[in-house]
Design a protein around this motif. Sequence first.
Motif, PDB file in Angstrom:
ATOM      1  N   LEU A 131     -93.207  59.770   3.208  1.00 30.96           N
ATOM      2  CA  LEU A 131     -93.572  58.099   3.101  1.00 30.96           C
ATOM      3  C   LEU A 131     -94.608  57.693   2.513  1.00 30.96           C
ATOM      4  CD1 LEU A 131     -92.877  57.789   7.006  1.00 30.96           C
ATOM      5  CD2 LEU A 131     -91.400  56.752   5.364  1.00 30.96           C
ATOM      6  N   ASP A 132     -95.717  58.545   2.375  1.00 30.99           N
ATOM      7  CA  ASP A 132     -96.920  58.108   1.634  1.00 30.99           C
ATOM      8  C   ASP A 132     -96.580  57.958   0.265  1.00 30.99           C
ATOM      9  OD1 ASP A 132     -99.874  57.582   1.700  1.00 30.99           O
ATOM     10  OD2 ASP A 132     -99.894  59.518   0.869  1.00 30.99           O
ATOM     11  N   ALA A 133     -95.592  58.971  -0.383  1.00 31.57           N
ATOM     12  CA  ALA A 133     -95.158  58.913  -1.549  1.00 31.57           C
ATOM     13  C   ALA A 133     -94.666  57.752  -2.076  1.00 31.57           C
ATOM     14  CB  ALA A 133     -94.638  60.248  -2.174  1.00 31.57           C
ATOM     15  N   LEU A 134     -93.923  57.056  -0.965  1.00 31.68           N
ATOM     16  CA  LEU A 134     -92.902  55.983  -1.111  1.00 31.68           C
ATOM     17  C   LEU A 134     -93.368  54.711  -0.554  1.00 31.68           C
ATOM     18  CD1 LEU A 134     -89.676  58.189  -0.891  1.00 31.68           C
ATOM     19  CD2 LEU A 134     -90.653  57.533  -2.977  1.00 31.68           C
ATOM     20  N   ALA A 182     -90.970  51.988   0.348  1.00 28.77           N
ATOM     21  CA  ALA A 182     -89.998  52.356   1.262  1.00 28.77           C
ATOM     22  C   ALA A 182     -90.535  52.160   2.546  1.00 28.77           C
ATOM     23  CB  ALA A 182     -89.468  53.678   0.999  1.00 28.77           C
ATOM     24  N   ALA A 183     -91.870  52.945   2.773  1.00 27.06           N
ATOM     25  CA  ALA A 183     -92.540  52.931   4.012  1.00 27.06           C
ATOM     26  C   ALA A 183     -92.736  51.619   4.703  1.00 27.06           C
ATOM     27  CB  ALA A 183     -93.837  53.511   3.981  1.00 27.06           C
ATOM     28  N   VAL A 184     -93.080  50.482   3.906  1.00 29.75           N
ATOM     29  CA  VAL A 184     -93.364  49.143   4.394  1.00 29.75           C
ATOM     30  C   VAL A 184     -91.917  48.697   4.859  1.00 29.75           C
ATOM     31  CG1 VAL A 184     -93.699  46.841   3.786  1.00 29.75           C
ATOM     32  CG2 VAL A 184     -95.286  48.838   3.052  1.00 29.75           C
ATOM     33  N   ARG A 185     -90.907  48.894   4.228  1.00 32.95           N
ATOM     34  CA  ARG A 185     -89.610  48.330   4.560  1.00 32.95           C
ATOM     35  C   ARG A 185     -89.179  49.083   5.734  1.00 32.95           C
ATOM     36  NH1 ARG A 185     -88.765  48.742  -0.889  1.00 32.95           N
ATOM     37  NH2 ARG A 185     -87.688  50.638  -0.819  1.00 32.95           N
ATOM     38  N   LEU A 240     -91.598  51.801  14.115  1.00 37.95           N
ATOM     39  CA  LEU A 240     -92.437  51.250  15.133  1.00 37.95           C
ATOM     40  C   LEU A 240     -91.432  51.462  16.388  1.00 37.95           C
ATOM     41  CD1 LEU A 240     -94.924  48.978  13.803  1.00 37.95           C
ATOM     42  CD2 LEU A 240     -95.279  51.155  14.299  1.00 37.95           C
ATOM     43  N   ALA A 241     -90.237  51.110  16.099  1.00 36.80           N
ATOM     44  CA  ALA A 241     -89.134  50.904  17.009  1.00 36.80           C
ATOM     45  C   ALA A 241     -88.861  52.232  17.670  1.00 36.80           C
ATOM     46  CB  ALA A 241     -87.857  50.315  16.567  1.00 36.80           C
TER      47      ALA A 241
END
Length: 275
Positions: free
Chosen positions: A241-244, A247-250, A256-257
Amino acid sequence: MTKPAPGAAVVTGAAGGLGRAIAAALHADGWQVLLTDLDAGAVADAAAPLGGWSRPLDVRDEDACAAVAAEAAGRGGLGLWVNNAGILVTGPSWEHDAATRRRMVEVNTLGAMNGTLAALAVMRARGHGHVVNVVSLAGLVAAPGETVYAASKHALIAFSIGTLADLRLAGHRGVHVSCLCPDGIWTPMLHGRLDDANAAASFTGTLLSPERVARRAARLARRPRPVVSVPRWRGAQVRLLDALPGAAVRLAPLILAAGRAGQRRQRRRAGAGPR
């Protein structure tokens, strides 16, 4: 054949939770453990079954950290320093006042720097020793709702790896710095956050027991590595996720759900009594 006693170890934030569990695991491994915490009475109680060695310590006080390192060095040599003390305040970054932001950085980042440098002043002179910084997975990925906390942990992991590289460049092969990055741990830091939507990121995985993480910390003390995540697969997941970042923001609403579902599961477990 009896292995030699490894010497003295210092654990910060050791009055309860993960710090107390790490101190117990190290004591079982043969370390003489100096437990430190802001709460002098609570840390003395925690130390009683482990040899009774404790001191009050505010990790933000550089001179106090140096004094603790010197005391530990005088009892079998300072072989290990675990920077565990930390604080978590949740919420969007713009909702924190300046004092709150400063406190998190002063404890989580600068406090760990103080401990690391106090320990290294002793260890570099001896030619060996090990600093373990408890970072958390928040140091590997941006955590919505825990933004300032994550920023303080990102800074700590950068400091730790950079310091290790500096030690090697200076010729110190027997002095180590490690980062321990556990997933969410069921300790007092999270006990009151089952209804805190801003803390959902800490509940996206399977909550760990402090004893499990402490056992991994004790193994890390025996076999140093620069960065260890607990569990390992979660480290790989958050690094992806950190590398993308786009995508992590989207994906943040879905992540969080999942965290809120984890909070509901943990609420049911906690309501059912001791685990």
